[in-house]
Scaffold this motif. Structure first.
Motif, PDB file in Angstrom:
ATOM      1  N   LEU A 108      12.757  -1.119 -10.495  1.00  0.00           N
ATOM      2  CA  LEU A 108      13.940  -1.524  -9.711  1.00  0.00           C
ATOM      3  C   LEU A 108      13.971  -0.851  -8.350  1.00  0.00           C
ATOM      4  N   ARG A 109      13.632   0.425  -8.313  1.00  0.00           N
ATOM      5  CA  ARG A 109      13.719   1.136  -7.015  1.00  0.00           C
ATOM      6  C   ARG A 109      12.604   0.701  -6.067  1.00  0.00           C
ATOM      7  N   THR A 110      11.456   0.296  -6.637  1.00  0.00           N
ATOM      8  CA  THR A 110      10.343  -0.182  -5.810  1.00  0.00           C
ATOM      9  C   THR A 110      10.670  -1.567  -5.245  1.00  0.00           C
ATOM     10  N   GLY A 133      -0.366 -10.521  -5.243  1.00  0.00           N
ATOM     11  CA  GLY A 133      -0.205  -9.726  -6.455  1.00  0.00           C
ATOM     12  C   GLY A 133       0.632 -10.501  -7.454  1.00  0.00           C
ATOM     13  N   ALA A 134       0.337 -10.303  -8.718  1.00  0.00           N
ATOM     14  CA  ALA A 134       1.063 -11.055  -9.751  1.00  0.00           C
ATOM     15  C   ALA A 134       1.165 -10.240 -11.033  1.00  0.00           C
ATOM     16  N   GLY A 135       1.195  -8.920 -10.897  1.00  0.00           N
ATOM     17  CA  GLY A 135       1.310  -8.061 -12.077  1.00  0.00           C
ATOM     18  C   GLY A 135       2.770  -7.808 -12.434  1.00  0.00           C
ATOM     19  N   HIS A 136       2.984  -6.757 -13.202  1.00  0.00           N
ATOM     20  CA  HIS A 136       4.319  -6.382 -13.685  1.00  0.00           C
ATOM     21  C   HIS A 136       5.312  -6.232 -12.535  1.00  0.00           C
ATOM     22  N   GLN A 137       4.892  -5.481 -11.513  1.00  0.00           N
ATOM     23  CA  GLN A 137       5.818  -5.166 -10.419  1.00  0.00           C
ATOM     24  C   GLN A 137       6.123  -6.383  -9.542  1.00  0.00           C
ATOM     25  N   ALA A 138       5.169  -7.303  -9.448  1.00  0.00           N
ATOM     26  CA  ALA A 138       5.350  -8.474  -8.571  1.00  0.00           C
ATOM     27  C   ALA A 138       6.588  -9.277  -8.971  1.00  0.00           C
ATOM     28  N   TRP A 157      -0.948 -15.501  -3.945  1.00  0.00           N
ATOM     29  CA  TRP A 157      -2.386 -15.307  -4.190  1.00  0.00           C
ATOM     30  C   TRP A 157      -2.538 -14.079  -5.065  1.00  0.00           C
ATOM     31  N   ASN A 158      -3.481 -14.114  -5.978  1.00  0.00           N
ATOM     32  CA  ASN A 158      -3.793 -12.913  -6.750  1.00  0.00           C
ATOM     33  C   ASN A 158      -5.284 -12.850  -7.022  1.00  0.00           C
ATOM     34  N   TYR A 159      -5.806 -11.633  -7.006  1.00  0.00           N
ATOM     35  CA  TYR A 159      -7.227 -11.378  -7.289  1.00  0.00           C
ATOM     36  C   TYR A 159      -7.609 -11.939  -8.662  1.00  0.00           C
ATOM     37  N   HIS A 160      -6.673 -11.841  -9.614  1.00  0.00           N
ATOM     38  CA  HIS A 160      -6.868 -12.443 -10.941  1.00  0.00           C
ATOM     39  C   HIS A 160      -5.958 -13.666 -11.020  1.00  0.00           C
ATOM     40  N   PRO A 161      -6.490 -14.858 -10.659  1.00  0.00           N
ATOM     41  CA  PRO A 161      -5.627 -16.046 -10.543  1.00  0.00           C
ATOM     42  C   PRO A 161      -4.928 -16.421 -11.845  1.00  0.00           C
ATOM     43  N   THR A 196      -0.408  -4.843  -5.306  1.00  0.00           N
ATOM     44  CA  THR A 196      -1.583  -4.813  -6.180  1.00  0.00           C
ATOM     45  C   THR A 196      -2.124  -3.380  -6.259  1.00  0.00           C
ATOM     46  N   SER A 197      -3.045  -3.185  -7.189  1.00  0.00           N
ATOM     47  CA  SER A 197      -3.705  -1.881  -7.284  1.00  0.00           C
ATOM     48  C   SER A 197      -5.092  -1.967  -6.654  1.00  0.00           C
ATOM     49  N   SER A 198      -5.218  -2.770  -5.625  1.00  0.00           N
ATOM     50  CA  SER A 198      -6.509  -3.051  -5.025  1.00  0.00           C
ATOM     51  C   SER A 198      -7.123  -1.821  -4.335  1.00  0.00           C
ATOM     52  N   CYS A 216       4.168  -3.796   2.208  1.00  0.00           N
ATOM     53  CA  CYS A 216       3.003  -3.361   1.430  1.00  0.00           C
ATOM     54  C   CYS A 216       3.473  -2.344   0.394  1.00  0.00           C
ATOM     55  N   MET A 217       3.459  -2.719  -0.875  1.00  0.00           N
ATOM     56  CA  MET A 217       4.065  -1.882  -1.906  1.00  0.00           C
ATOM     57  C   MET A 217       3.067  -1.313  -2.909  1.00  0.00           C
ATOM     58  N   GLY A 218       1.827  -1.777  -2.879  1.00  0.00           N
ATOM     59  CA  GLY A 218       0.891  -1.371  -3.935  1.00  0.00           C
ATOM     60  C   GLY A 218       0.202  -0.047  -3.682  1.00  0.00           C
ATOM     61  N   THR A 219      -0.004   0.306  -2.413  1.00  0.00           N
ATOM     62  CA  THR A 219      -0.799   1.491  -2.101  1.00  0.00           C
ATOM     63  C   THR A 219       0.063   2.742  -2.138  1.00  0.00           C
ATOM     64  N   ASP A 220      -0.111   3.519  -3.215  1.00  0.00           N
ATOM     65  CA  ASP A 220       0.679   4.741  -3.378  1.00  0.00           C
ATOM     66  C   ASP A 220      -0.216   5.931  -3.717  1.00  0.00           C
ATOM     67  N   THR A 221      -1.500   5.781  -3.459  1.00  0.00           N
ATOM     68  CA  THR A 221      -2.487   6.815  -3.793  1.00  0.00           C
ATOM     69  C   THR A 221      -3.630   6.728  -2.794  1.00  0.00           C
ATOM     70  N   GLY A 223      -7.094   6.092  -1.435  1.00  0.00           N
ATOM     71  CA  GLY A 223      -8.161   5.209  -1.917  1.00  0.00           C
ATOM     72  C   GLY A 223      -7.720   3.793  -2.228  1.00  0.00           C
ATOM     73  N   LYS A 224      -6.410   3.573  -2.431  1.00  0.00           N
ATOM     74  CA  LYS A 224      -5.956   2.190  -2.613  1.00  0.00           C
ATOM     75  C   LYS A 224      -5.793   1.540  -1.245  1.00  0.00           C
ATOM     76  N   GLN A 225      -5.915   0.212  -1.197  1.00  0.00           N
ATOM     77  CA  GLN A 225      -5.782  -0.496   0.082  1.00  0.00           C
ATOM     78  C   GLN A 225      -5.498  -1.969  -0.179  1.00  0.00           C
ATOM     79  N   ASP A 289       5.439   0.063   4.977  1.00  0.00           N
ATOM     80  CA  ASP A 289       4.507   0.761   4.096  1.00  0.00           C
ATOM     81  C   ASP A 289       5.352   1.492   3.045  1.00  0.00           C
ATOM     82  N   GLY A 290       5.551   0.843   1.907  1.00  0.00           N
ATOM     83  CA  GLY A 290       6.411   1.418   0.853  1.00  0.00           C
ATOM     84  C   GLY A 290       5.593   2.252  -0.111  1.00  0.00           C
ATOM     85  N   THR A 291       5.655   3.568   0.071  1.00  0.00           N
ATOM     86  CA  THR A 291       4.785   4.453  -0.714  1.00  0.00           C
ATOM     87  C   THR A 291       5.456   4.936  -2.001  1.00  0.00           C
TER      88      THR A 291
HETATM   89  P1  NAD Z   1      -0.239  -4.309 -12.823  1.00  0.00           P
HETATM   90  O1  NAD Z   1      -1.368  -3.600 -13.508  1.00  0.00           O
HETATM   91  O2  NAD Z   1       0.764  -5.019 -13.655  1.00  0.00           O
HETATM   92  O3  NAD Z   1      -0.829  -5.379 -11.778  1.00  0.00           O
HETATM   93  C1  NAD Z   1      -1.925  -5.039 -10.960  1.00  0.00           C
HETATM   94  C2  NAD Z   1      -2.062  -6.030  -9.835  1.00  0.00           C
HETATM   95  O4  NAD Z   1      -3.167  -5.640  -9.008  1.00  0.00           O
HETATM   96  C3  NAD Z   1      -2.371  -7.445 -10.310  1.00  0.00           C
HETATM   97  O5  NAD Z   1      -1.833  -8.360  -9.373  1.00  0.00           O
HETATM   98  C4  NAD Z   1      -3.890  -7.458 -10.292  1.00  0.00           C
HETATM   99  O6  NAD Z   1      -4.439  -8.762 -10.216  1.00  0.00           O
HETATM  100  C5  NAD Z   1      -4.144  -6.682  -9.010  1.00  0.00           C
HETATM  101  N1  NAD Z   1      -5.481  -6.107  -8.966  1.00  0.00           N
HETATM  102  C6  NAD Z   1      -6.089  -5.359  -9.931  1.00  0.00           C
HETATM  103  N2  NAD Z   1      -7.339  -5.024  -9.512  1.00  0.00           N
HETATM  104  C7  NAD Z   1      -7.506  -5.563  -8.273  1.00  0.00           C
HETATM  105  C8  NAD Z   1      -8.561  -5.572  -7.336  1.00  0.00           C
HETATM  106  N3  NAD Z   1      -9.712  -4.955  -7.593  1.00  0.00           N
HETATM  107  N4  NAD Z   1      -8.374  -6.208  -6.157  1.00  0.00           N
HETATM  108  C9  NAD Z   1      -7.200  -6.831  -5.877  1.00  0.00           C
HETATM  109  N5  NAD Z   1      -6.151  -6.854  -6.739  1.00  0.00           N
HETATM  110  C10 NAD Z   1      -6.310  -6.241  -7.921  1.00  0.00           C
HETATM  111  O7  NAD Z   1       0.440  -3.212 -11.898  1.00  0.00           O
HETATM  112  P2  NAD Z   1       1.901  -3.241 -11.257  1.00  0.00           P
HETATM  113  O8  NAD Z   1       2.825  -2.472 -12.125  1.00  0.00           O
HETATM  114  O9  NAD Z   1       2.248  -4.620 -10.873  1.00  0.00           O
HETATM  115  O10 NAD Z   1       1.683  -2.346  -9.954  1.00  0.00           O
HETATM  116  C11 NAD Z   1       0.966  -2.866  -8.842  1.00  0.00           C
HETATM  117  C12 NAD Z   1       0.684  -1.741  -7.868  1.00  0.00           C
HETATM  118  O11 NAD Z   1       1.909  -1.227  -7.356  1.00  0.00           O
HETATM  119  C13 NAD Z   1      -0.047  -0.536  -8.490  1.00  0.00           C
HETATM  120  O12 NAD Z   1      -1.014  -0.100  -7.552  1.00  0.00           O
HETATM  121  C14 NAD Z   1       1.047   0.508  -8.627  1.00  0.00           C
HETATM  122  O13 NAD Z   1       0.547   1.827  -8.612  1.00  0.00           O
HETATM  123  C15 NAD Z   1       1.876   0.183  -7.401  1.00  0.00           C
HETATM  124  N6  NAD Z   1       3.248   0.689  -7.437  1.00  0.00           N
HETATM  125  C16 NAD Z   1       3.746   1.201  -6.282  1.00  0.00           C
HETATM  126  C17 NAD Z   1       5.042   1.681  -6.252  1.00  0.00           C
HETATM  127  C18 NAD Z   1       5.609   2.191  -4.947  1.00  0.00           C
HETATM  128  O14 NAD Z   1       6.684   2.769  -4.963  1.00  0.00           O
HETATM  129  N7  NAD Z   1       4.972   1.963  -3.838  1.00  0.00           N
HETATM  130  C19 NAD Z   1       5.819   1.652  -7.412  1.00  0.00           C
HETATM  131  C20 NAD Z   1       5.298   1.073  -8.576  1.00  0.00           C
HETATM  132  C21 NAD Z   1       3.998   0.592  -8.576  1.00  0.00           C
END
Ligand code: NAD
Length: 319
Positions: A108-110, A133-138, A157-161, A196-198, A216-221, A223-225, A289-291
């Motif tokens: 929720l906070r993300t 991205g289409a994972g849990h957080q999306a 679009w998602n890396y895993h369609p 994404t966790s790309s 941009c919400m996925g990169t929080d570490t 090496g991620k990009q 850039d949401g870290t």
């Molecule tokens: P998830 O495992 O449910 O989904 C992962 C997503 O990344 C999917 O869309 C998947 O297809 C994609 N992915 C996986 N490998 C990939 C690759 N090699 N290239 C491109 N895409 C790839 O995870 P989630 O819970 O949806 O979290 C997604 C990202 O958000 C994670 O990196 C997580 O650490 C990050 N996150 C950030 C915050 C923040 O505050 N910024 C908070 C929560 C999660």
């Protein structure tokens, strides 16, 4: 002290409440009333990550720590891979005041942070939402972004369609047409959320049209990009916290390549607090850039504790 179980959070903390709590704490950070402590994050081997995010909000009288991480073996145990728990303390006495289940709160906070950025920085007439991205957080990001603009359709679009149909179901629930598209069609989007966790850039500069807002919400570490560094050079860049943005956020790459400087990055709290300008023209690209900062976790956990106490669902224990 009070315990607020994970099972109570959904009924206590609405996306609206999370939005308000996070917006307030971002502004408090900008005014110097709240600050985050350094993040600790350790790789435990076999893909497991564990760490702490913590901080102090003097005005909100909240101090605490979120302990959490990623445990990829959990799926086999029938529990979520991401595990978070928030511990709150009285900033005057140091006494523990609450333990709060932090899994749903993290989502929720993300989502709230990205939605705040869309609300403050996207064009008012934004109609097309792009999702990378289409994972849990999306799913949370899509719902939260849809609350702050009158989007007419979603492209994704998602890396895993194969994961996209689940996101499409969320769009359908919101009454929004949904289309899976190649990345070069992201040029149709007025606002884009990447989550994404790309480990390498997917969204390139050429995929983003003038006037777009990108969260941009996925990169929080390290090496991620998710996006090409040249996009940050072309955009006005905002963040939750500059120190995290340049080290563990999306900006780490543009900084390392010398394309932008730390001084080019604006904390979004300064926009919320009226201390800095947000979007300045219809044509500029804005990028958030949401870290993910500890104070976001403490803000929503504090709200959960207040609401749980009001509704009588918190468990009281003496420690
Ligand atoms: P998830 O495992 O449910 O989904 C992962 C997503 O990344 C999917 O869309 C998947 O297809 C994609 N992915 C996986 N490998 C990939 C690759 N090699 N290239 C491109 N895409 C790839 O995870 P989630 O819970 O949806 O979290 C997604 C990202 O958000 C994670 O990196 C997580 O650490 C990050 N996150 C950030 C915050 C923040 O505050 N910024 C908070 C929560 C999660």
């Amino acid at each position: 002290m009070l315990i607020v179980p994970e099972s109570e959070i959904a009924a206590l903390v609405s996306p609206e409440a999370a939005f308000t709590a996070v917006e307030e704490v971002f502004a408090a950070m900008a005014r110097g009333e709240a600050y985050n402590f350094p993040v600790i994050r350790e790789a435990l081997g076999e893909g497991r990550q564990y760490g702490f995010k913590s901080g102090l909000d003097r005005k909100g009288a909240v101090m605490g720590v979120k302990s959490g991480g990623y445990f990829p073996g959990n799926a086999g145990r029938g529990i979520p891979n991401h595990q978070s728990t928030v511990f709150l303390f009285d900033p005057e006495s140091g006494r523990p005041t609450a333990v709060v289940g932090g899994n749903l709160l993290t989502a929720l906070r993300t989502a709230a942070a990205a939605a705040i950025s869309v609300d403050r920085l996207a064009r008012k007439d934004a109609k097309v939402l792009g999702m990378v991205g289409a994972g849990h957080q999306a799913q949370f990001q899509l719902r939260a972004a849809a609350r702050v603009r009158d989007f007419e359709r979603v492209i994704a679009w998602n890396y895993h369609p194969e994961m996209l149909p689940k996101l499409g179901e969320v769009a359908a629930e919101l009454g929004l047409p949904f289309e899976a598209v190649p990345l070069d069609r992201m040029t149709e989007a007025d606002a884009i959320v990447t989550v994404t966790s790309s480990p390498a850039a997917s969204l390139m500069e050429a995929h983003v049209s003038p006037g777009t807002h990108v969260a941009c919400m996925g990169t929080d570490t390290k090496g991620k990009q998710e996006v090409e560094p040249a996009l940050l050079a072309r955009a006005r860049v905002f963040t939750d916290e500059v120190a995290q943005s340049v080290t563990i956020g999306e900006a780490q790459h543009a900084i390392a390549e010398g394309l932008i400087a730390e001084a080019d990055i604006t904390p979004i709290g300064t926009v919320i607090a009226g201390m800095a300008a947000g979007r300045q023209s219809e044509d500029e690209i804005t990028l958030f850039d949401g870290t993910g900062v500890g104070l976001q976790d403490l803000a929503v956990a504090g709200a959960a504790v207040r609401l749980a106490a009001e509704k009588g669902v918190a468990v009281s224990v003496t420690i």
